[in-house]
Design a protein around this motif. Structure first.
Motif, PDB file in Angstrom:
ATOM      1  N   VAL A  10       0.840  -1.193   0.000  1.00 59.54           N
ATOM      2  CA  VAL A  10       0.000   0.000   0.000  1.00 59.54           C
ATOM      3  C   VAL A  10       0.882   1.252   0.000  1.00 59.54           C
ATOM      4  O   VAL A  10       1.853   1.346   0.752  1.00 59.54           O
ATOM      5  N   SER A  11       0.495   2.204  -0.836  1.00 58.40           N
ATOM      6  CA  SER A  11       1.237   3.467  -0.943  1.00 58.40           C
ATOM      7  C   SER A  11       1.110   4.292   0.334  1.00 58.40           C
ATOM      8  O   SER A  11       0.114   4.201   1.065  1.00 58.40           O
ATOM      9  N   VAL A  44       5.835  -7.206   9.650  1.00 57.75           N
ATOM     10  CA  VAL A  44       6.603  -6.537  10.698  1.00 57.75           C
ATOM     11  C   VAL A  44       7.704  -5.683  10.074  1.00 57.75           C
ATOM     12  O   VAL A  44       7.976  -4.570  10.532  1.00 57.75           O
ATOM     13  N   ASP A  45       8.311  -6.166   9.004  1.00 53.41           N
ATOM     14  CA  ASP A  45       9.425  -5.448   8.372  1.00 53.41           C
ATOM     15  C   ASP A  45       8.974  -4.371   7.386  1.00 53.41           C
ATOM     16  O   ASP A  45       9.787  -3.585   6.908  1.00 53.41           O
ATOM     17  N   ASP A  46       7.681  -4.308   7.068  1.00 53.05           N
ATOM     18  CA  ASP A  46       7.155  -3.324   6.125  1.00 53.05           C
ATOM     19  C   ASP A  46       5.668  -3.129   6.436  1.00 53.05           C
ATOM     20  O   ASP A  46       4.823  -3.875   5.948  1.00 53.05           O
ATOM     21  N   ILE A  50       0.436  -5.598   3.208  1.00 51.47           N
ATOM     22  CA  ILE A  50      -0.691  -6.320   3.799  1.00 51.47           C
ATOM     23  C   ILE A  50      -0.855  -7.642   3.055  1.00 51.47           C
ATOM     24  O   ILE A  50      -0.932  -7.669   1.823  1.00 51.47           O
ATOM     25  N   GLU A  51      -0.894  -8.715   3.810  1.00 53.45           N
ATOM     26  CA  GLU A  51      -1.068 -10.044   3.225  1.00 53.45           C
ATOM     27  C   GLU A  51      -2.413 -10.600   3.668  1.00 53.45           C
ATOM     28  O   GLU A  51      -2.717 -10.617   4.854  1.00 53.45           O
ATOM     29  N   SER A  52      -3.219 -10.989   2.712  1.00 48.81           N
ATOM     30  CA  SER A  52      -4.476 -11.648   3.054  1.00 48.81           C
ATOM     31  C   SER A  52      -4.358 -13.112   2.659  1.00 48.81           C
ATOM     32  O   SER A  52      -3.864 -13.439   1.587  1.00 48.81           O
TER      33      SER A  52
END
Length: 98
Positions: A10-11, A44-46, A50-52
């Motif tokens: 996401v921007s 956590v690192d970025d 977002i992972e679904s």
């Protein structure tokens, strides 16, 4: 069973709005036949990644949702808020003989 993972970057400035739409995608997907379970993860690192992840009872169930007008419309709202196109991975259980 089929596991579907969609990774989105996401921007800057769109995280809250995009997250709400991604949550709406999951809610709408849960109404589709074959949907078993799903959840969203924030890396956590970025924090903008977002992972679904969703589990479907069959590939056909996922494909029905993937082609649905509801999914398409929400995806079209999310797309301009992403730094790169969403990356979708589909996996099935690995069966090994012992």
């Amino acid at each position: 069973m089929v596991q579907v993972e969609v990774d989105r970057r996401v921007s800057e400035g769109f995280l809250n709005e995009a997250t709400k739409l991604i949550q709406l995608l999951r809610k709408e997907a849960s109404k589709t036949a074959g949907f078993v379970d799903g959840y969203l993860l924030q890396r956590v690192d970025d924090s903008h990644r977002i992972e679904s992840t969703a589990t479907w009872s069959s590939l056909k169930g996922w494909q029905v949702w993937e082609r649905s007008e509801v999914r398409h419309n929400i995806d079209m709202e999310i797309a301009p808020m992403l730094d790169e196109p969403a990356d979708t991975r589909i996996s099935i259980p690995l069966v090994q003989e012992l």
